[in-house]
Enzyme design. Sequence first.
Site, mmCIF file in Angstrom:
data_model
loop_
_atom_site.group_PDB
_atom_site.id
_atom_site.type_symbol
_atom_site.label_atom_id
_atom_site.label_comp_id
_atom_site.label_asym_id
_atom_site.label_seq_id
_atom_site.Cartn_x
_atom_site.Cartn_y
_atom_site.Cartn_z
ATOM 1 N N ASP A 135 0.870 -1.176 0.000
ATOM 2 C CA ASP A 135 0.000 0.000 0.000
ATOM 3 C C ASP A 135 0.912 1.233 0.000
ATOM 4 O OD1 ASP A 135 -2.148 1.652 -0.105
ATOM 5 O OD2 ASP A 135 -3.231 0.749 1.555
HETATM 6 C C1 BGC Z 1 -4.870 3.326 -0.111
HETATM 7 C C2 BGC Z 1 -5.036 2.323 -1.207
HETATM 8 C C3 BGC Z 1 -4.848 2.980 -2.554
HETATM 9 C C4 BGC Z 1 -3.479 3.623 -2.584
HETATM 10 C C5 BGC Z 1 -3.134 4.271 -3.903
HETATM 11 C C6 BGC Z 1 -3.588 4.115 -0.256
HETATM 12 O O1 BGC Z 1 -3.511 5.165 0.632
HETATM 13 O O2 BGC Z 1 -4.927 2.675 1.130
HETATM 14 O O3 BGC Z 1 -6.285 1.694 -1.132
HETATM 15 O O4 BGC Z 1 -5.002 2.048 -3.576
HETATM 16 O O5 BGC Z 1 -3.412 4.595 -1.569
HETATM 17 O O6 BGC Z 1 -3.836 5.421 -4.120
#
Ligand code: BGC
Length: 742
Positions: free
Chosen positions: A285
Amino acid sequence: MRNIDRFFCLTLTVCLTAGAAKAQKRTIDQRVDSLLRLMTLEEKVGQLNQYSGKDVTGPVNANNTNQLNDISKGLVGSMLNVRGVKDTRQIQAVALRSRLKIPLLFSMDVIHGYRTVFPIPLAEAASWDMEAIRSSAHIAAKEAAAVGLHWTFAPMVDVGRDPRWGRVMEGAGEDTYLGSMIATARVKGFQGEKLGGTDAVMACAKHFAAYGAAMAGRDYNAVDMSDNMLWQTYLPPFKAAADAGVATFMNSFNTLNGIPATGNSYLQRDILKGKWGYKGFVVSDWGSIGEMVAWGYAANNEDAATKAIIAGSDMDMESKAYIGHLTQLVKDKKVDVKLVDDAVRRILRKKFELGLFEDPYRFSNEAREREVLNDPQHKLIARDVAQRSIVLLKNQNELLPLAKSGKTIAVIGPLAKSKRDLEGNWIPLSDTTRVTSLYEGLQSTDGKNRYLYAKGTDIMGREDAFEEAIATAKKADVVVMALGESWDMSGEAKSRADISLPGRQTELFNAISATGKPIVVVLMAGRPLIFEDIANKAQSVVYAWWLGAEGGNAIANVLFGDYNPSGKLPVTFPRSVGQIPLSYAGYSTGRPVKNPRDIKYKSAYIDLPNTPKYAFGHGLSYTTFKYGNLKISDTKIKKNQVLQVSFDLSNTGKYSGEEVVQLYLQDPIASVARPLKELKDFQKVMLKAGETKTITFKIDSDKLSFYDPQMKWVAEPGNFNIMIGSASDDIRLNSSFELTDK
Ligand code: BGC
């Protein structure tokens, strides 16, 4: 053609197709291997590196010489947040200047539509309509694939049982079985027939794992969970996504029993890539590799990189830990190059499957971009899905549907004319010119009525005009109040400790209610809210979530009866924050409450009932359904047998309508205490007024199985209870049977 010839041809075709698929697969694996042999260690690590191009979109090389330099040297495998044919072409061209010309993967959070904004995922889950959900994801994929994107970070398949957690809006609600079905539908929708089609993007099952159980509903928080709960409740939707062929996984920000998911070998190596044999790749993530330092699990970014690659995180999103340290870590023999090779292979395989080596620009075509983004069909499908997502919570004296008969309707509340809020959180493009507000939807659905409008208050209660709203209500025959949360009150980093209606909206409702006019309250929100006064005093309550661009039209269709509501809650609505987490699939306890008036020394609250305000599976229709004539094929079955349960469902009301019939099972005595009921099947059935259909469910031993104390998946002999109904708290038919030893 004679049958035998037909059979022969069919067999031959199947064999040839299977053979061709095998040959192609072999070719991809061989091509991956030969490419890998040409790569330097730096280039390999580059494939594991993902940057965000937030500031790359726009004038391409202005302030981003570092990123572009890295891309041109083959030190970047993927970019997120770069989209649009023009930008993706320009940046791909930079990647193709690198020594080995390995194309980039372009990715983005396309959560509920790209250009056409669909309902938020939690709303769509309320449709219990797998085809609607699949088609919503498919249109999102088509539009994303037309603007140069290869990969969406969706679906979020985290089970969410805590409505304080803002990310409940992004998932399928609280239930494991429903969540698994929806995970499958979404993966199939995004990925189409197969990767490589220009109507398909790679999907990503996130966030692996147990993120939905963040303590106290606070985002990014720790998770402490038994293996029993993890395997039984939280993992199955991920397994369903893997079985449906999801191309990628994303790990999560939380710790699981003290170990960050990103650095968790048990999750990523033992379960996902081990037991499940998963062949896709895992992206971290955003910054979650680096965040292991703040967790107190890694000493610095270098230590975090070591722990993440060992634990099976293949691609580093924005921590810059891999690109910064992995090469040296391998050279110093602190990380085995085989781990890097495995991660690179997984990523390259997907680039081949997408066809990017044949044509790196195949998703970046201007004519297709124009055509797909303006396809008028998409809007119609968005409206259809939005209608199906609406849940009618209450309808006293059949106030709804409203007549189209020249009445005066006062439309009151901060969400009546709002457009941005209908789009909800997590959208790649906000374009309110494409959104129909509730007020506009009512007018265009029925021009015969006279409409009045007053805002009354804003969402947060910073300004109000109660007097004007009361005066407006007094002039009307019926009042429609549009209340709820603004689009940025639920979503990532949007946890709320108090999930009641924000600002002065409840006061406004009470003031309007005091006029004595009949009131329909339409609630728009990104989570289950608590709205005791409204639930008790409004004649009708419609839960409309954030329904997307077609929300206004969809709600109007429901209010005027052009669409008979069919949604059911995919998540429990508590009476009070103090009951959270609250799920229908709870346990008996040693001191269960049998009679709500007798709670002394029972598992109860002294100030509130244990029951929710609205239960999982609840949702009304304008018609009524009768359940009867239950038959089971046997009273005893063996493990390898299938029990058939059938019953008659009749539409006993005046309108055609759909009912979601729900099958719950209970294993009342087991080696591990089991929930009071668990959803194990459902069907959404359309019946004309007066029509009856026979519905059949099949129960096999898988539906009876659970993880025993040795964590073995077993169906234990004994009695099982069958409950069939219209909601988890509205069981209409009961039966039981015995599973015998052999
Ligand atoms: C979120 C994800 C997301 C990623 C990219 C993160 O902060 O938890 O779900 O896909 O950012 O934007």
